[in-house]
Design a protein around this motif. Structure first.
Motif, short mmCIF file in Angstrom:
data_model
loop_
_atom_site.label_atom_id
_atom_site.label_comp_id
_atom_site.label_asym_id
_atom_site.label_seq_id
_atom_site.Cartn_x
_atom_site.Cartn_y
_atom_site.Cartn_z
N ALA A 158 -3.86 14.57 35.29
CA ALA A 158 -4.99 15.47 35.09
C ALA A 158 -4.81 16.19 33.77
N THR A 159 -5.94 16.51 33.11
CA THR A 159 -5.86 17.29 31.88
C THR A 159 -6.38 18.71 32.10
N ARG A 190 2.14 26.62 43.69
CA ARG A 190 2.89 25.67 42.86
C ARG A 190 2.08 24.38 42.87
N ARG A 191 1.92 23.80 41.69
CA ARG A 191 1.15 22.56 41.62
C ARG A 191 1.75 21.67 40.54
N GLY A 192 2.04 20.43 40.91
CA GLY A 192 2.63 19.49 39.97
C GLY A 192 1.60 18.53 39.41
N VAL A 193 1.78 18.19 38.13
CA VAL A 193 0.95 17.19 37.48
C VAL A 193 1.89 16.16 36.88
N GLU A 216 5.49 21.10 36.66
CA GLU A 216 5.24 21.83 37.89
C GLU A 216 4.83 23.26 37.53
N PHE A 217 3.55 23.55 37.73
CA PHE A 217 3.01 24.86 37.41
C PHE A 217 3.31 25.84 38.54
#
Length: 186
Positions: free
Chosen positions: A59-60, A69-72, A33-34
């Motif tokens: 995603a890379t 906030r963004r989760g990968v 989680e960015f």
């Protein structure tokens, strides 16, 4: 539910990449989680060969807006073999880098099943129809009994003298109140 690991961006200086922990041990998929504390930034994810053989990132290349906030999710199949590897995170065209060491275990850390099962699952449940039909039956019997009492009281009142009729009317009224109180209690 996947485990989460926060990765802070732009916290100390522009394009800074700072994972909350340097290592992660898990038995399932996980989410990076960015959390961006500054301006927009691109982050590149790279799994080493050992981890890439087992896991697959959603995603890379990740673009994270200011203060977003963004989760990968890094997907790990349920029947994966144990593995050790790392995820390398970079920003600023590779100028800023961080690494998260990942250990994938083949057994659950909590020892439980993949899906939490409540003990009540094994108990027999009463359907809504059965419950409704039994409550209707419980309500109908006293109402029918009260109706029969009122009809009998009216028939007796018609056949007896006028002085006894008010007494029977009061008794019928009291019986009806008693049935109503019983129904409200049930």
């Amino acid at each position: 539910m996947p485990e989460r690991l926060a990765v802070h961006l732009n916290r100390d200086h522009p394009r800074d990449v700072d994972p909350e922990a340097a290592a992660l041990e898990t038995d399932r998929s996980f989410v990076l989680e960015f959390v961006n504390h500054g301006g927009p930034v691109h982050v590149h994810l790279h799994l080493d060969d050992a981890l890439a053989a087992v896991a697959d990132p959603a995603a890379t290349q990740v673009y994270v807006e200011s203060e977003e906030r963004r989760g990968v999710e890094i997907t790990v199949p349920p029947s994966h073999p144990p593995a050790k590897g790392f995820v390398e995170l970079s920003s600023g065209y590779g100028k800023e880098k961080a690494r998260v060491n990942v250990t994938l275990t083949d057994e659950r850390k909590d020892g439980g099943p993949d899906v939490a099962v409540d003990e009540s699952l094994g108990e027999k449940s009463v359907s809504v129809e059965q419950s409704a039909s039994s409550s209707i039956a419980e309500a109908v019997v006293p109402v029918v009994a009260a109706t029969v009492l009122v009809v009998l009281a009216a028939a007796v009142a018609v056949t007896v003298s006028e002085s006894l009729a008010p007494v029977l009317g009061v008794l019928a009224l009291l019986a009806a109140v008693g049935v109503a109180a019983y129904l409200l209690a049930v």
